[in-house]
Design an enzyme around this catalytic site. Structure first.
Site, mmCIF file in Angstrom:
data_model
loop_
_atom_site.group_PDB
_atom_site.id
_atom_site.type_symbol
_atom_site.label_atom_id
_atom_site.label_comp_id
_atom_site.label_asym_id
_atom_site.label_seq_id
_atom_site.Cartn_x
_atom_site.Cartn_y
_atom_site.Cartn_z
ATOM 1 N N GLU A 1 7.540 -21.721 45.589
ATOM 2 C CA GLU A 1 7.435 -21.478 44.200
ATOM 3 C C GLU A 1 8.251 -22.297 43.387
ATOM 4 O OE1 GLU A 1 8.352 -16.609 45.082
ATOM 5 O OE2 GLU A 1 9.648 -17.638 43.641
ATOM 6 N N ASP B 1 18.075 -14.554 35.405
ATOM 7 C CA ASP B 1 18.357 -15.392 36.284
ATOM 8 C C ASP B 1 19.661 -15.480 36.272
ATOM 9 O OD1 ASP B 1 16.130 -16.622 38.065
ATOM 10 O OD2 ASP B 1 15.431 -17.290 36.094
ATOM 11 N N TYR C 1 5.671 -9.331 45.358
ATOM 12 C CA TYR C 1 6.942 -10.053 45.033
ATOM 13 C C TYR C 1 8.028 -8.753 45.056
ATOM 14 C CZ TYR C 1 11.053 -13.062 44.393
ATOM 15 O OH TYR C 1 12.042 -13.888 44.396
#
Lengths: 277, 406
Positions: free
Chosen positions: A51, A62, A177
């Site tokens: 990734e 994040d 995911y």
């Protein structure tokens, strides 16, 4: 199903009887050349799928590690054109390891969705993970990218209930995911039993491989997650190794690439350990 | 989306105003946002919810806020008749409380037990901390470290009210970064936490929801101006950062085609300097904080830093409905510099004995430009969105004077 690098890789992992290691690092962190050297070394160090983060000024999902990585890359002059250049440079030596670009929609939107899909495909990008494009916004990028043969990989979360799961999986390709915690990258970790239960639930809704990420930091965690899911994703922990090898001047120290690849080897050994058991 | 004869039907079922708006959020938040939309929709037809809103707005906020004819300013400028919609007289000193009452009632309805908010000037943070004290809910307010310095009085108010103010040191250390950090908190504490967004931005349903809670401003103006002038105004003027006070004033008038609607962005040190917060005048379409809208950004899609002397306008984006109104031409978007806003701040204080927020001073500054050339029977309604006590230190410093509290 069309054979892609991603499907071929999961097939070979299944044949080997082990889960895969997915590594995340930000393109251009801390500069283009060092980042490309690291990227090229990842497959030999044991990364099964890569990734590659597209840096963004406002990475809302994040934690501090990847926020800082994004800012370092942007400060180092990284942009979308260079990120695609990097993938092209990687592909000249490696035609097997899947590359998934991961990030936020705005840099893609501003690049132009059609141009991005064309250029990403030509560069050798296999998949896309775009954090702020849920299924409700699939017309923006998911549908045109899928049509062009790039796998659009959807995130599922602990908050994604069964009713919603089918909607999320309707246009999912490549793999699913699973975001194993409610939260941001590089913080808390889920327990093995929670991950096991979640994977079971996902598998009852899809035949796609499941990769689990968020909060996976050590070879032991990688080993345990890869034994449950089809792959384990490590991002912030690798990005921290990069950060630890950056000098006060903001430049990479000589040992950065080796240190990062050494860490990836340790993570990969975490999986092999469980296979040998 | 909207039927041909109304500008008030948006957003559509996907949360869009034209191409703007939407739900650009991480999957973890998506189920919650859908749940919020459902709770909001249900509240609209619930008489008990409406009664609670009425009760708090009347007796706690002090609505309706006055519509005041600013006679001395009108005389000074020598043209159009200028009315101030006195949102500065609300409890907590700005329009922000209107929305906070609505959202905290929704939070209670949804059984949420923890409140978070972002704030720029601190007005939304204070309003959120206030309703959290009233409803006995724990409150965390994210605020850029730069804003904490320049809005110290509001920071202390929030603390007195029992809120925890968390400084945000990332990025430009202002409103945009406070929003990022609030979203990170929300995605982490999705089960128990309600995020009270302070402006008409963010993922659907926030832009529509905040607009609806703020529309009481324009609804009252309609009645009040009929009582005062026996007709509707000719021009509406409001400042915009995210755009909630402007949308609150404008929305009930969007279908009155004869009314000129003007929103005033912050031109900071001047659009040409690049140091401004004028997303519509100098930005381009992009996706940030859950919606597509006009943003200040570079050609790689990286968000650039905004600048305004007014912390409440210091944001590189704008609510999506404004972007749509801009594109279709129903409202016009102009800009005012820091210096022009300071002049308006001083003039209004001296002429009217009203100290306006620096945000609202941007709107006044534009009125100062247009009023002299308009006929005396032209009626302007300006949204005086907040009071300026919080800005005294900033104004003193900009004037080279000492505030005496350093």
């Amino acid at each position: 199903m069309m054979s892609t690098r991603i499907t071929r890789r999961f097939q070979s992992l299944a044949e080997e009887g082990r889960g895969g290691l997915v590594t995340f690092c930000t393109a251009g962190d801390p500069d283009y050349d060092v980042s490309l050297a690291l990227l090229k070394g990842l497959p030999a160090a044991g990364a099964d799928i890569i990734e590659l983060g597209m840096p963004f000024s406002d990475p809302m999902a994040d934690g501090p590690a990847i926020q800082q990585a994004s800012l370092r890359a942007l400060k180092g002059g990284q942009n979308m054109v260079k990120t695609l250049d990097m993938v092209r440079a990687f592909r000249s030596d490696d035609d097997d390891t899947p590359i998934v670009l991961m990030g936020y929609f705005n840099p893609i939107y501003v690049y132009g969705v059609d141009a991005f899909i064309t250029d990403a495909k030509a560069a050798g990008v296999d998949g896309l993970i775009v954090v702020d494009l849920p299924p409700e916004e699939e017309a923006e990028l998911c549908l045109p990218a899928t049509k062009a043969g790039i796998d659009f990989i959807f995130l599922t979360a602990p908050t994604t209930d069964d009713a919603r799961l089918d909607k999320v999986l309707e246009h999912a390709h490549g793999f699913v995911y699973y975001v194993s915690i409610t939260g941001i990258t590089g913080t808390a970790s889920a327990s093995a039993s929670d991950i096991e239960e979640a994977c079971k639930r996902l598998k009852s809704h899809t035949d796609l491989p499941v990769a689990v990420g968020f909060g996976i930091k050590t070879p032991e965690q990688v080993g345990s997650v890869a034994a449950i899911a089809d792959a384990a994703v490590v991002g912030s922990a690798l990005v921290n190794v990069i950060a630890d090898n950056i000098g006060d001047d903001g430049k990479a120290t000589a040992g950065l690439v080796d240190a990062a690849l050494g860490f990836v080897s340790d993570l990969a050994n975490g999986i092999k350990g469980t296979v040998e058991k | 989306m909207s039927t041909p004869n109304t500008y008030r039907a948006g957003p559509d079922e996907d949360g869009r105003f034209g191409i703007y708006g939407g739900r650009f959020v991480a999957e973890t938040l998506m189920p919650l946002i859908l749940e919020l939309e459902q709770a909001f929709d249900e509240s609209k037809t619930d008489p008990e919810f409406a009664a609670d809103m009425d009760r708090y707005l009347s007796h706690y906020v002090g609505r309706p806020s006055a519509l005041y004819l600013a006679e001395r300013l009108t005389k000074h400028l020598g043209g159009a008749k200028i009315y101030f919609k006195r949102e500065d007289l609300n409890h907590t000193g700005a329009h922000k409380i209107n929305n906070c009452i609505g959202q905290i009632l929704l939070a209670k309805r949804m059984g949420k037990t923890r409140i978070i908010a972002e704030t720029g000037a601190g007005q939304h943070g204070v309003a959120t901390a206030t309703v959290c004290a009233l409803f006995d809910l724990p409150c965390v307010v994210y605020m850029g470290a730069k804003d904490i310095k320049r809005q110290a009085p509001n920071v202390y108010r929030m603390k007195m009210l029992g809120a925890e103010v968390r400084p945000v040191t990332a990025g430009s250390q202002s409103l945009k970064d406070a929003l990022n950090e609030a979203l990170r908190d929300w995605v982490t504490n999705v089960e128990d936490t309600f995020y009270i967004i302070g402006t008409v931005a963010g993922p659907h349903p926030f832009p529509a929801m905040v607009r609806d809670f703020q529309s009481i401003i324009g609804e009252e103006v309609r009645e009040q101006i009929m009582a005062a002038e026996n007709r509707l105004p000719d021009t509406l003027v409001a400042c915009i950062g995210g755009g909630s006070n402007a949308m609150g004033l404008f929305h009930p008038f969007l279908d009155d085609a004869d009314i000129d609607i003007i929103a005033v962005e912050a031109a900071g040190r001047g659009i040409e300097t690049g140091e401004h917060a004028a997303s519509l005048s100098a930005g381009s379409a992009g996706v940030l904080h859950g919606n597509r809208t006009y943003l200040l950004q570079d050609d790689d899609g990286q968000i650039t830093e905004a600048h305004s002397i007014s912390a409440g306008l210091d944001y590189p984006g704008i609510g999506p409905e404004h972007s749509w109104l801009h594109d279709i031409g129903r409202a016009s978007y102009v800009s005012i510099t820091d210096d022009e806003a300071l002049d308006a701040f001083r003039l209004t204080t001296r002429l009217e004995g009203i100290i306006p927020a620096l945000e609202s001073a941007h709107a006044i500054a534009h009125v100062m430009k247009i009023a002299p050339d308009l006929p005396k029977d032209h009626v302007i309604v300006l949204n005086l969105s907040g009071r300026g006590d919080k800005d005294l230190n900033t104004v003193a410093m900009a004037s080279g004077e000492s505030f005496g509290v350093e």
